[in-house]
Design a protein around this motif. Structure first.
Motif, PDB file in Angstrom:
ATOM      1  N   MET A 126       0.782  -1.218   0.324  1.00 62.28           N
ATOM      2  CA  MET A 126       0.161   0.118   0.211  1.00 62.28           C
ATOM      3  C   MET A 126       0.368   1.210   0.705  1.00 62.28           C
ATOM      4  SD  MET A 126      -2.621   1.205   0.059  1.00 62.28           S
ATOM      5  CE  MET A 126      -4.078   0.185   1.010  1.00 62.28           C
ATOM      6  N   LEU A 127       0.651   2.350  -0.789  1.00 69.32           N
ATOM      7  CA  LEU A 127       1.123   3.469  -0.991  1.00 69.32           C
ATOM      8  C   LEU A 127       0.796   4.377  -0.809  1.00 69.32           C
ATOM      9  CD1 LEU A 127       3.195   2.865  -4.639  1.00 69.32           C
ATOM     10  CD2 LEU A 127       4.392   2.662  -2.904  1.00 69.32           C
ATOM     11  N   TYR A 128       1.246   5.450  -0.327  1.00 67.93           N
ATOM     12  CA  TYR A 128       0.721   6.719   1.108  1.00 67.93           C
ATOM     13  C   TYR A 128       0.861   8.412   0.166  1.00 67.93           C
ATOM     14  CZ  TYR A 128      -0.997   3.607   4.711  1.00 67.93           C
ATOM     15  OH  TYR A 128      -2.663   2.895   5.134  1.00 67.93           O
ATOM     16  N   LEU A 129       0.292   9.102  -0.287  1.00 66.27           N
ATOM     17  CA  LEU A 129       0.748  10.432  -0.434  1.00 66.27           C
ATOM     18  C   LEU A 129       0.849  10.730   0.797  1.00 66.27           C
ATOM     19  CD1 LEU A 129       0.817  12.649  -2.131  1.00 66.27           C
ATOM     20  CD2 LEU A 129      -1.816  12.646  -2.490  1.00 66.27           C
ATOM     21  N   VAL A 130       1.585  11.254   0.901  1.00 68.23           N
ATOM     22  CA  VAL A 130       2.083  12.173   2.616  1.00 68.23           C
ATOM     23  C   VAL A 130       2.417  13.822   1.763  1.00 68.23           C
ATOM     24  CG1 VAL A 130       3.083  12.754   4.669  1.00 68.23           C
ATOM     25  CG2 VAL A 130       2.650  10.742   3.563  1.00 68.23           C
ATOM     26  N   SER A 131       1.584  14.653   2.613  1.00 67.83           N
ATOM     27  CA  SER A 131       2.186  16.126   2.286  1.00 67.83           C
ATOM     28  C   SER A 131       1.032  17.026   3.469  1.00 67.83           C
ATOM     29  CB  SER A 131       0.692  16.692   0.621  1.00 67.83           C
ATOM     30  OG  SER A 131       1.405  17.154   0.140  1.00 67.83           O
ATOM     31  N   ASP A 132       2.254  18.443   3.494  1.00 67.13           N
ATOM     32  CA  ASP A 132       1.947  19.224   4.314  1.00 67.13           C
ATOM     33  C   ASP A 132       0.596  19.786   4.291  1.00 67.13           C
ATOM     34  OD1 ASP A 132       2.444  21.660   6.205  1.00 67.13           O
ATOM     35  OD2 ASP A 132       3.526  22.260   4.284  1.00 67.13           O
ATOM     36  N   ALA A 133       0.486  19.504   5.330  1.00 66.18           N
ATOM     37  CA  ALA A 133      -1.429  20.025   5.281  1.00 66.18           C
ATOM     38  C   ALA A 133      -1.528  21.808   6.506  1.00 66.18           C
ATOM     39  CB  ALA A 133      -2.339  19.024   6.124  1.00 66.18           C
ATOM     40  N   SER A 134      -0.149  22.027   6.367  1.00 65.79           N
ATOM     41  CA  SER A 134      -0.548  23.449   6.551  1.00 65.79           C
ATOM     42  C   SER A 134      -1.355  24.831   6.358  1.00 65.79           C
ATOM     43  CB  SER A 134       0.582  23.758   7.301  1.00 65.79           C
ATOM     44  OG  SER A 134       1.891  24.241   6.917  1.00 65.79           O
ATOM     45  N   ARG A 135      -1.071  24.003   5.176  1.00 64.86           N
ATOM     46  CA  ARG A 135      -1.894  25.063   3.951  1.00 64.86           C
ATOM     47  C   ARG A 135      -3.611  24.424   2.840  1.00 64.86           C
ATOM     48  NH1 ARG A 135       3.425  25.298   0.734  1.00 64.86           N
ATOM     49  NH2 ARG A 135       4.187  25.929   2.231  1.00 64.86           N
ATOM     50  N   PRO A 136      -4.093  24.903   2.679  1.00 69.60           N
ATOM     51  CA  PRO A 136      -4.734  23.889   1.206  1.00 69.60           C
ATOM     52  C   PRO A 136      -4.725  23.814   0.308  1.00 69.60           C
ATOM     53  CG  PRO A 136      -5.868  26.746   1.776  1.00 69.60           C
ATOM     54  CD  PRO A 136      -4.579  26.313   2.357  1.00 69.60           C
ATOM     55  N   VAL A 137      -5.660  22.654  -0.134  1.00 69.72           N
ATOM     56  CA  VAL A 137      -4.625  21.678  -2.072  1.00 69.72           C
ATOM     57  C   VAL A 137      -4.995  23.273  -2.187  1.00 69.72           C
ATOM     58  CG1 VAL A 137      -4.508  19.442  -0.716  1.00 69.72           C
ATOM     59  CG2 VAL A 137      -6.969  20.498  -1.520  1.00 69.72           C
ATOM     60  N   SER A 138      -5.386  22.519  -3.427  1.00 68.89           N
ATOM     61  CA  SER A 138      -6.242  23.589  -4.488  1.00 68.89           C
ATOM     62  C   SER A 138      -7.162  22.830  -5.533  1.00 68.89           C
ATOM     63  CB  SER A 138      -4.740  23.683  -5.810  1.00 68.89           C
ATOM     64  OG  SER A 138      -5.405  24.851  -6.032  1.00 68.89           O
ATOM     65  N   PHE A 139      -8.261  23.126  -5.115  1.00 70.11           N
ATOM     66  CA  PHE A 139      -9.231  22.581  -6.121  1.00 70.11           C
ATOM     67  C   PHE A 139      -9.398  22.953  -7.019  1.00 70.11           C
ATOM     68  CE2 PHE A 139     -13.557  22.855  -7.383  1.00 70.11           C
ATOM     69  CZ  PHE A 139     -14.396  21.662  -6.567  1.00 70.11           C
ATOM     70  N   SER A 140      -9.681  21.496  -7.938  1.00 70.83           N
ATOM     71  CA  SER A 140      -9.885  22.158  -9.213  1.00 70.83           C
ATOM     72  C   SER A 140     -11.301  21.845  -9.611  1.00 70.83           C
ATOM     73  CB  SER A 140      -9.006  20.910  -9.798  1.00 70.83           C
ATOM     74  OG  SER A 140      -9.073  20.924 -11.238  1.00 70.83           O
ATOM     75  N   ALA A 141     -11.690  20.570  -9.631  1.00 72.90           N
ATOM     76  CA  ALA A 141     -13.458  19.914  -9.838  1.00 72.90           C
ATOM     77  C   ALA A 141     -13.783  19.129  -9.261  1.00 72.90           C
ATOM     78  CB  ALA A 141     -13.532  19.904 -11.466  1.00 72.90           C
ATOM     79  N   ALA A 142     -15.407  19.221  -9.073  1.00 69.17           N
ATOM     80  CA  ALA A 142     -15.479  18.167  -8.568  1.00 69.17           C
ATOM     81  C   ALA A 142     -16.669  17.450  -8.809  1.00 69.17           C
ATOM     82  CB  ALA A 142     -15.824  17.807  -6.759  1.00 69.17           C
TER      83      ALA A 142
END
Length: 290
Positions: free
Chosen positions: A1-17
């Motif tokens: 199993m792989l995990y994506l790990v990223s800094d959460a001190s700032r929001p991600v950039s939303f594109s579409a949903a």
């Protein structure tokens, strides 16, 4: 199993949903994109491959697709298929991919998004409700709409982190929680729809009511009644958003509360809004019908 790990001190950039629905024989198109994509299946089975990994996602399961990696459907779906999807971006310098052993040993300071490549949500998962909220926000226009969507997207990813990483790993590592309490918590999650009292629960599990209440509060942080009510409200929110024609009296009965007015008061106490307003706010979503 792989995990994506990223800094959460700032929001991600939303594109579409969106929410894709298809009556039969849906085959995901072949494509490579520059964004991350999170897919959560609601109904049917989605057959999809990304890179060398094949997934057959049933309701309650999800997959995270990575940018720059070709993904495509491996076989048509059978019968109705419905899934939520969202695209988002992370700063490349903030994101890294780890295997399960590396992720478990990671030091999470500052706080991080920790997103498994695939998994199954719990029966009381909040993630799909946050998907509905994100879809609702994504339809808004105005100066702050993009920022709101990015924060809503980040909240969704943090909930996914909490449910599929921290809760799973920390409960596995915590040997101090008595097995009987863990079993009781799981039992309440499955039996919230029946009429229950602390006395009847204590008798079933072989404890004195006062002792069971004290031990349960010590390890869960909630009284038994509050924990049970929270399970009922989670279930009620799902009924409100997925079955828009279902009367409140029927929803009340489905979650184990015989008095509709008491159910409405309880819902407002826990959620801050009436069941009707909650339904009106979160039952609308962007659908792709294919």
């Amino acid at each position: 199993m792989l995990y994506l790990v990223s800094d959460a001190s700032r929001p991600v950039s939303f594109s579409a949903a969106g929410n894709l629905t298809n009556d039969d024989q849906f085959l995901h198109p072949k494509r490579t994109q520059d964004s991350y994509e999170l897919i959560s299946v609601i109904k049917g089975v989605l057959h999809i491959q990304s890179g060398t990994q094949s997934y057959h996602l049933a309701p309650g399961q999800f997959v995270l697709l990575f940018p720059g990696e070709c993904h495509f459907g491996t076989q048509p779906s059978e019968g109705e298929l419905s899934f939520y999807w969202t695209h988002f971006y992370l700063r490349s310098e903030d994101a890294a991919i780890y295997d399960e052993q590396q992720t478990a040993a990671f030091i999470y300071d500052p706080p991080c998004y920790i997103l498994p490549e695939t998994g199954t949500f719990s029966a009381n998962s909040q993630v799909n409700l946050l998907f509905v909220q994100l879809l609702n926000l994504s339809k808004r226009l105005g100066h702050f709409s993009a920022m709101q969507c990015s924060y809503a997207q980040s909240t969704l990813l943090l909930e996914l982190t909490n449910e599929c990483f921290f809760r799973h790993h920390m409960m596995q590592q915590d040997q101090e929680i008595p097995l009987g309490i863990v079993n009781l918590m799981e039992w309440l999650q499955l039996n919230y729809d029946t009429s229950l009292s602390v006395s009847s629960i204590a008798e079933k599990f072989g404890y004195h009511p006062s002792y069971l209440s004290a031990v349960f509060k010590r390890y869960s942080g909630y009284t038994i009644t509050e924990y049970l009510n929270r399970q009922r409200m989670q279930a009620a929110k799902k009924f409100l958003t997925t079955m828009p024609q279902l009367p409140l009296a029927e929803i009340s009965g489905l979650v184990g509360i015989s008095d509709e007015k008491y159910f409405m008061r309880l819902f407002k106490r826990y959620e801050g809004v009436t069941p009707t307003l909650y339904r009106e706010t979160f039952s609308r979503g962007e659908k792709n019908r294919i």
